[in-house]
Design an enzyme around this catalytic site. Structure first.
Site, mmCIF file in Angstrom:
data_model
loop_
_atom_site.group_PDB
_atom_site.id
_atom_site.type_symbol
_atom_site.label_atom_id
_atom_site.label_comp_id
_atom_site.label_asym_id
_atom_site.label_seq_id
_atom_site.Cartn_x
_atom_site.Cartn_y
_atom_site.Cartn_z
ATOM 1 N N ASP A 100 2.656 11.362 9.111
ATOM 2 C CA ASP A 100 1.589 11.648 8.143
ATOM 3 C C ASP A 100 0.195 11.352 8.689
ATOM 4 O O ASP A 100 -0.790 11.835 8.146
ATOM 5 C CB ASP A 100 1.837 10.948 6.799
ATOM 6 C CG ASP A 100 1.992 9.443 6.901
ATOM 7 O OD1 ASP A 100 1.902 8.912 8.028
ATOM 8 O OD2 ASP A 100 2.210 8.801 5.856
ATOM 9 N N ARG A 101 0.095 10.574 9.749
ATOM 10 C CA ARG A 101 -1.243 10.297 10.307
ATOM 11 C C ARG A 101 -1.561 11.251 11.452
ATOM 12 O O ARG A 101 -0.668 11.849 12.031
ATOM 13 C CB ARG A 101 -1.298 8.871 10.864
ATOM 14 C CG ARG A 101 -1.081 7.815 9.815
ATOM 15 C CD ARG A 101 -1.280 6.436 10.391
ATOM 16 N NE ARG A 101 -1.198 5.462 9.316
ATOM 17 C CZ ARG A 101 -1.728 4.255 9.355
ATOM 18 N NH1 ARG A 101 -2.379 3.850 10.434
ATOM 19 N NH2 ARG A 101 -1.619 3.430 8.340
ATOM 20 N N GLU A 148 -9.897 6.739 6.336
ATOM 21 C CA GLU A 148 -10.297 6.299 7.669
ATOM 22 C C GLU A 148 -9.086 5.900 8.514
ATOM 23 O O GLU A 148 -9.167 5.866 9.731
ATOM 24 C CB GLU A 148 -11.293 5.136 7.573
ATOM 25 C CG GLU A 148 -10.904 3.997 6.637
ATOM 26 C CD GLU A 148 -9.685 3.230 7.032
ATOM 27 O OE1 GLU A 148 -9.528 2.993 8.231
ATOM 28 O OE2 GLU A 148 -8.883 2.881 6.131
ATOM 29 N N SER A 149 -7.964 5.601 7.849
ATOM 30 C CA SER A 149 -6.762 5.137 8.547
ATOM 31 C C SER A 149 -5.975 6.312 9.144
ATOM 32 O O SER A 149 -4.750 6.324 9.109
ATOM 33 C CB SER A 149 -5.894 4.336 7.593
ATOM 34 O OG SER A 149 -5.619 5.094 6.421
ATOM 35 N N ARG A 209 7.862 -2.670 2.759
ATOM 36 C CA ARG A 209 8.058 -2.764 4.205
ATOM 37 C C ARG A 209 8.443 -4.188 4.562
ATOM 38 O O ARG A 209 7.857 -5.138 4.045
ATOM 39 C CB ARG A 209 6.789 -2.353 4.962
ATOM 40 C CG ARG A 209 6.510 -0.875 4.787
ATOM 41 C CD ARG A 209 5.355 -0.373 5.620
ATOM 42 N NE ARG A 209 5.079 1.011 5.239
ATOM 43 C CZ ARG A 209 4.004 1.682 5.591
ATOM 44 N NH1 ARG A 209 3.077 1.104 6.347
ATOM 45 N NH2 ARG A 209 3.830 2.924 5.212
ATOM 46 N N ASP A 243 6.039 8.414 11.075
ATOM 47 C CA ASP A 243 6.630 9.284 10.051
ATOM 48 C C ASP A 243 5.866 10.591 9.861
ATOM 49 O O ASP A 243 6.132 11.331 8.910
ATOM 50 C CB ASP A 243 6.744 8.531 8.717
ATOM 51 C CG ASP A 243 5.405 8.098 8.162
ATOM 52 O OD1 ASP A 243 4.489 7.828 8.957
ATOM 53 O OD2 ASP A 243 5.261 8.013 6.926
ATOM 54 N N THR A 299 0.835 -1.204 0.000
ATOM 55 C CA THR A 299 0.000 0.000 0.000
ATOM 56 C C THR A 299 0.869 1.254 0.000
ATOM 57 O O THR A 299 0.533 2.265 -0.607
ATOM 58 C CB THR A 299 -0.907 0.020 1.254
ATOM 59 O OG1 THR A 299 -1.612 -1.212 1.344
ATOM 60 C CG2 THR A 299 -1.894 1.156 1.207
ATOM 61 N N LYS A 333 10.127 3.960 0.363
ATOM 62 C CA LYS A 333 9.234 4.191 -0.778
ATOM 63 C C LYS A 333 9.759 5.336 -1.628
ATOM 64 O O LYS A 333 10.466 6.218 -1.132
ATOM 65 C CB LYS A 333 7.804 4.454 -0.318
ATOM 66 C CG LYS A 333 7.579 5.772 0.350
ATOM 67 C CD LYS A 333 6.088 5.992 0.536
ATOM 68 C CE LYS A 333 5.854 7.252 1.336
ATOM 69 N NZ LYS A 333 4.470 7.676 1.318
ATOM 70 N N SER A 342 6.192 3.727 8.646
ATOM 71 C CA SER A 342 5.072 4.444 9.233
ATOM 72 C C SER A 342 4.941 4.181 10.723
ATOM 73 O O SER A 342 5.880 4.367 11.473
ATOM 74 C CB SER A 342 3.790 4.082 8.472
ATOM 75 O OG SER A 342 2.742 4.882 8.907
ATOM 76 N N HIS A 343 3.785 3.664 11.125
ATOM 77 C CA HIS A 343 3.483 3.445 12.539
ATOM 78 C C HIS A 343 3.991 2.088 13.033
ATOM 79 O O HIS A 343 3.861 1.781 14.207
ATOM 80 C CB HIS A 343 1.968 3.496 12.710
ATOM 81 C CG HIS A 343 1.298 2.562 11.750
ATOM 82 N ND1 HIS A 343 1.132 2.907 10.422
ATOM 83 C CD2 HIS A 343 0.849 1.312 11.888
ATOM 84 C CE1 HIS A 343 0.583 1.892 9.781
ATOM 85 N NE2 HIS A 343 0.403 0.900 10.643
ATOM 86 N N ASP A 378 1.947 9.874 13.916
ATOM 87 C CA ASP A 378 2.531 8.527 13.895
ATOM 88 C C ASP A 378 4.042 8.554 13.649
ATOM 89 O O ASP A 378 4.663 9.611 13.688
ATOM 90 C CB ASP A 378 1.835 7.679 12.831
ATOM 91 C CG ASP A 378 2.166 8.148 11.424
ATOM 92 O OD1 ASP A 378 2.410 9.354 11.255
ATOM 93 O OD2 ASP A 378 2.192 7.311 10.502
ATOM 94 N N LYS A 397 -0.445 12.567 3.011
ATOM 95 C CA LYS A 397 -1.265 12.966 4.144
ATOM 96 C C LYS A 397 -0.345 13.633 5.160
ATOM 97 O O LYS A 397 0.855 13.424 5.140
ATOM 98 C CB LYS A 397 -2.015 11.781 4.727
ATOM 99 C CG LYS A 397 -1.188 10.593 5.150
ATOM 100 C CD LYS A 397 -2.145 9.454 5.490
ATOM 101 C CE LYS A 397 -1.448 8.233 6.055
ATOM 102 N NZ LYS A 397 -0.817 7.392 5.020
HETATM 103 C C1 G16 Z 1 -0.608 3.679 4.414
HETATM 104 C C2 G16 Z 1 -1.177 4.352 3.202
HETATM 105 C C3 G16 Z 1 -2.590 4.762 3.448
HETATM 106 C C4 G16 Z 1 -3.411 3.580 3.898
HETATM 107 C C5 G16 Z 1 -2.771 2.952 5.113
HETATM 108 C C6 G16 Z 1 -3.449 1.665 5.544
HETATM 109 O O1 G16 Z 1 -0.481 4.593 5.446
HETATM 110 O O2 G16 Z 1 -0.428 5.500 2.860
HETATM 111 O O3 G16 Z 1 -3.093 5.305 2.270
HETATM 112 O O4 G16 Z 1 -4.715 3.964 4.188
HETATM 113 O O5 G16 Z 1 -1.438 2.624 4.827
HETATM 114 O O6 G16 Z 1 -3.271 0.726 4.556
HETATM 115 P P1 G16 Z 1 -3.651 -0.784 4.789
HETATM 116 O O7 G16 Z 1 -5.107 -0.784 5.186
HETATM 117 O O8 G16 Z 1 -3.387 -1.438 3.469
HETATM 118 O O9 G16 Z 1 -2.795 -1.310 5.920
HETATM 119 P P2 G16 Z 1 0.862 4.702 6.271
HETATM 120 O O10 G16 Z 1 0.585 5.775 7.265
HETATM 121 O O11 G16 Z 1 1.074 3.332 6.876
HETATM 122 O O12 G16 Z 1 1.905 5.039 5.257
#
Ligand code: G16
Length: 543
Positions: A281-282, A364-365, A22, A279, A18, A126, A113-114, A277, A376
């Site tokens: 972005d959340r 929603e994430s 990772r 990095d 996504t 990425k 990320s988180h 989070d 984001k």
């Molecule tokens: C990433 C993506 C988001 C996505 C999230 C959850 O976020 O950038 O667009 O909504 O993962 O993805 P999944 O449901 O496939 O785990 P981040 O903050 O992890 O980079």
């Protein structure tokens, strides 16, 4: 200093998910794992000779080593310049900001990320393109294809750069500029928001707690909130970034950000709480004893955008990922603007923003953002809320109550089952797929099923098609149950169930979301046979 071509062989499993590649740190530390992927990126993105690359990460374990390797590979592959954040740090939105501001060719962001960090935890990488956003699928697929037939990578044999000292350095023919990781991003935030109004909020009877969760936003939050906006010292909690995030799981939700949640739900709670989070972005937005779902947050932002200097002339449109609730659609409808529904993944918003079709996007994430960058943006979202509160002089709960009176409430929840056996997880979704025909017209949870499908998306700008983006059960009254497998985990599978029902009746808006959705939750378990297949009787995380 000499340039080497090192022979290598393809390594399985380097398809970006996504949000990039990772994997466990130990996997990245295997010989040639990082090098193969980076070379595959450099081989797949066009003519990079003489170009500028942006490089930085969330500071997690292995960040510094990876940066030194990537710098040497960038030099050997012909980049003219790399802008790297001091200490190897750049939050994801700051990297996007820097790529755009300096018109770089693209950037490499090092983050999972988180996901937890440390020698036994996760790492990630990425590639972001020149618009500052995550590479679209045609690029990530080209990178993956290259990892499958790679035979060699290029690297310069030279000393490491001192990442802690700002300034310009040479690496072969390439220039490395170590830049302030915060300054460009902080300057952009000052262009977008009314810092005077927010400063004045902090002089009033208003209290705020921000949890950086020992991750990348600490330095950014201290400069912006405590420095520029003069919030009291101590407003930023856990503001020292650690390479293992102090053993935590910096995912800003009700489960993992429990330290902040306990404060906002405790005695003498602050008026406003927020977290970001790993990095940056959340974001999670809390009021005094009150949680704002990310889906509602996007809708509130859209409805209040004209209160913010950057958006005072109105927004072009909004976009949300498919599993995100339809709350923003209702606002778009009233505003007479388009609302786009995309697959999960920020990369799907880039084309819409570049074409000027949307200004605000959300997922929603715990992701919200706008066209100021192409990622984001956690601190941007917090500033957006602070600016709304400064102008409206209402509580967070008051803003939401008022919003629901106007638009109705989309009750919403996501149930995550983490670390599930992959075969069982696949079967859970297949069980629902197998009933697509028989479910149609049936009554489930007191609602009639209108249709079921596997969500597919055709990008309105470039016509590219993305299939199998989530299994949907859609009801006649607009309620939805959606099943998806996460694309960001690194061990086993994570099943996500997204539940939504619309309630126009103001008298029922005070209900707890889990209560309001209880019959939908039962129906989801029943049709998927999730409890039987996974042996789980409750989700790992509920948001
Ligand atoms: C990433 C993506 C988001 C996505 C999230 C959850 O976020 O950038 O667009 O909504 O993962 O993805 P999944 O449901 O496939 O785990 P981040 O903050 O992890 O980079």
């Amino acid at each position: 200093m000499s340039e080497h071509t090192v022979s290598t062989q393809p390594i399985e499993g380097q398809r970006p998910g996504t949000s990039g590649l990772r994997a466990k740190v130990k996997t990245f530390q295997q010989p040639n794992y990082l090098e193969n992927f980076v070379q595959a990126v450099f081989d797949s993105i066009g003519d990079i000779s003489g170009q500028t690359l942006v490089l930085g990460g969330d500071g997690r374990f292995y960040n510094r080593e990876a940066i030194q390797t990537i710098l040497k590979m960038a030099a050997a592959n012909g980049f003219a310049k790399v802008l790297v954040g001091q200490g190897g740090i750049l939050s994801t939105p700051a990297a996007s900001c820097v790529i755009r501001k300096y018109q770089a060719f693209g950037g490499l962001i090092l983050s999972a990320s988180h996901n937890p960090a440390g020698p036994d935890e996760d790492f990630g990488i990425k590639y972001n393109i020149g618009n500052g956003g995550p590479a679209p699928e045609n690029v990530t697929e080209a990178i993956y294809a290259r990892t499958l037939n790679i035979t060699a990578y290029q690297i310069l044999d030279c000393a490491d750069i001192n990442l802690d000292e700002k300034g310009k350095f040479s690496m072969g023919d390439m220039q490395v500029e170590v830049i302030d990781a915060v300054a460009d991003y902080a300057a952009l935030m000052q262009e977008l928001f009314d810092f005077d109004a927010i400063r004045s909020l902090f002089t009033q009877d208003f209290s705020f707690a921000f949890d950086a969760m020992h991750a990348v936003t600490g330095p950014y939050a201290k400069v912006i909130f405590e420095g520029l906006l003069k919030a009291p010292h101590g407003t930023v909690m856990n503001g020292e970034p650690k390479d293992d995030f102090a053993g935590g799981h910096p995912d800003p939700n009700l489960t993992y950000a429990h330290e902040l949640v306990d404060i906002l739900y405790g005695e003498d709670a602050p008026d406003f709480g927020a977290a970001s989070d790993g990095d940056g972005d959340r974001n999670m937005i809390l009021g005094n004893h009150f949680f704002v779902t990310p889906s509602d947050s996007l809708a509130v932002m859209a409805a209040n955008a004209t209160l913010i200097p950057a958006y005072k002339k109105g927004i072009a449109g909004v976009a949300r990922s498919m599993p995100t609730s339809g709350a923003a659609d209702r606002v778009a409808d009233v505003l007479g603007i388009d609302c786009f529904e995309t697959p999960t993944g920020w990369k799907f918003f880039g084309n819409l923003m570049d074409a000027g079709k949307v200004t605000l996007c959300g997922e929603e994430s715990f992701g919200t953002g706008s066209d100021h960058v192409r990622e984001k943006d956690g601190l941007w979202a917090v500033l957006f809320w602070l600016n709304i509160l400064a102008v409206r002089q209402e509580s967070v709960e008051g803003v939401l109550a008022d919003h629901w009176v106007t638009y109705g409430r989309n009750f919403y929840s996501r149930h995550d089952y983490e670390g599930v056996d992959s075969a069982a997880a696949t079967q859970v979704l297949q069980n629902v797929r197998d009933q697509f025909d028989s479910l149609k017209g049936q009554t489930l949870a007191g609602r009639v099923v209108q249709m079921c499908d596997d969500f597919a998306y055709t990008d309105p700008i470039d016509g590219s098609v993305s299939e199998n983006q989530g299994v949907r059960v859609l009801f006649e009254d607009g309620s939805r149950i959606i099943f998806r497998l996460s694309g960001t985990g690194t061990s086993g599978a994570t099943i996500r169930i997204y539940l939504e029902s619309y309630e126009p009746d103001t008298a029922k808006h005070g209900l707890d979301a889990q209560e309001a959705l209880a019959d939908m939750i039962d129906a989801a378990n029943h049709i998927s046979k999730l409890p039987e297949l996974t042996g789980r009787d409750k989700p790992t995380v509920i948001t």
